[in-house]
Structure formats: C-alpha cells, structure tokens
Design a protein around this motif. Structure first.
Motif, mmCIF file in Angstrom:
data_model
loop_
_atom_site.group_PDB
_atom_site.id
_atom_site.type_symbol
_atom_site.label_atom_id
_atom_site.label_comp_id
_atom_site.label_asym_id
_atom_site.label_seq_id
_atom_site.Cartn_x
_atom_site.Cartn_y
_atom_site.Cartn_z
ATOM 1 N N ALA A 1 0.547 -1.582 0.316
ATOM 2 C CA ALA A 1 -0.359 0.546 0.477
ATOM 3 C C ALA A 1 0.806 1.038 0.300
ATOM 4 O O ALA A 1 1.078 2.277 -0.794
ATOM 5 N N SER A 2 2.685 1.337 0.898
ATOM 6 C CA SER A 2 3.031 2.360 0.932
ATOM 7 C C SER A 2 3.165 2.519 -0.562
ATOM 8 O O SER A 2 3.851 3.762 -1.027
ATOM 9 N N LEU B 1 2.075 1.791 -3.544
ATOM 10 C CA LEU B 1 1.677 2.113 -4.522
ATOM 11 C C LEU B 1 0.228 3.887 -3.924
ATOM 12 O O LEU B 1 -0.163 4.047 -4.951
ATOM 13 N N LEU B 2 1.073 4.511 -3.314
ATOM 14 C CA LEU B 2 0.745 4.955 -2.497
ATOM 15 C C LEU B 2 0.923 6.591 -2.333
ATOM 16 O O LEU B 2 1.069 7.647 -1.721
ATOM 17 N N ARG B 3 2.465 6.893 -2.481
ATOM 18 C CA ARG B 3 3.062 7.083 -2.244
ATOM 19 C C ARG B 3 3.359 8.252 -3.371
ATOM 20 O O ARG B 3 3.161 8.236 -4.698
#
Length: 172
Positions: free
Chosen positions: A26-27, A29-31
């Motif tokens: 998730a980190s 993909l969401l950076r």
C-alpha cells in the motif's frame, strides 16, 4: 501464565505477518509523485554548487588561464557579457576541491600571503562543487593585477594564492 503469553505472541506474529506485506504494498502504491523542480529553485541549486542551467546571454571570452589548487585544475575565463559594463570571471574546477567551505577572495598586489587572509581581501563568492561559477569583477578589481585567494573557511586556511594578471580583469 506462560502459556497465555505464548498464545498472545503467536497470534500477534501471525497478524503482523499478514499486515506488514499489505502495508508495504500500500505504501508503494500510494506514495506521492513529485514532478521536476520549479524555476524558483535555481537559486538554491546555485548556492549548493550544482550546475546552473545554460544562460541565453551572449558573452565574449577575452582571456583564459589555468591554475592548480590542491591537485585540482581550475579553468579561469574572463568574460564580457553583452549589454553589461562590468567583466565577469568564470571559474570551472575540473573536479571538486576536497576542502570544507571553499571561498574565493581577490587581493591586490603581486604577491599574496598564504599564511592568513588579509584584511583588504575582497570576497567574490563560494567555489562549491565542480560546476562553473561566475564572479563579477567590480570597479575596485578591474584593470588591476592581483591574486585570487582560495580559502577554506572550515579549516581557516588559505589553500592557494593564484596570480591574476591585469589582462584578466580588463574588459576589451
């Protein structure tokens, strides 16, 4: 009581083994996506010694010279930018001078002492990195022979005194 703690530790380990890889993905993909720097950051890069973007001004090189400082060759060029009355001294190090806080001073006269920085030395600017640095030659410098003092502020020591003939400071 030990059995209860072991069970709690087991369930916590299983939960972390499942959650941590998902959190990592998730980190990624969401950076955030950062674009190129804006033109307002050019001054910051210039102060840090990074290469400046090429300027569109026309300049005439009227004198050039090479010096050696601490095993590094410095290329000096005296420039006359079109439309300006003063001359500019451009210094390009072959590679970084590995000394802390390298500064450039100008001092009048034939011989300059490398023991200490003189009180009448004029500060020109910083010589950080290996990009080309331009120093304006003020009216106090133009037409006079002198010395460029390469000074390490971190060591409080003059690294070299480089002779700068009057031809390098006199625009044609």
């Amino acid at each position: 009581m030990i059995h209860e703690r072991r069970q709690a530790h087991f369930y916590a380990s299983v939960a972390l083994a499942c959650i941590l890889p998902l959190g990592f993905l998730a980190s990624l993909l969401l950076r955030p996506n950062y674009g190129p720097v804006e033109s307002t950051a050019v001054e910051l890069f210039d102060q840090s010694g990074f290469a400046a973007p090429p300027t569109s001004r026309e300049e005439k090189i009227f004198q050039s010279m090479d010096w050696k400082v601490a095993g590094v060759t410095l290329r000096g060029e005296a420039l006359k930018p079109s439309g300006e009355s003063s001359a500019v001294l451009a210094i390009t190090p072959q590679r970084e001078i590995r000394q802390p806080d390298v500064l450039v001073y100008w001092q009048a006269g034939d011989q300059a002492s490398t023991e200490a920085l003189a009180d009448d030395a004029l500060f020109l600017g910083s010589l950080v990195g290996k990009s080309r640095r331009e120093f304006e030659l003020t009216s106090a410098i133009q037409g006079k022979a002198g010395n460029l003092l390469i000074y390490s502020q971190g060591k409080d020591k003059v690294l070299a005194a480089l002779s700068l003939p009057a031809e390098m400071t006199t625009p044609n």
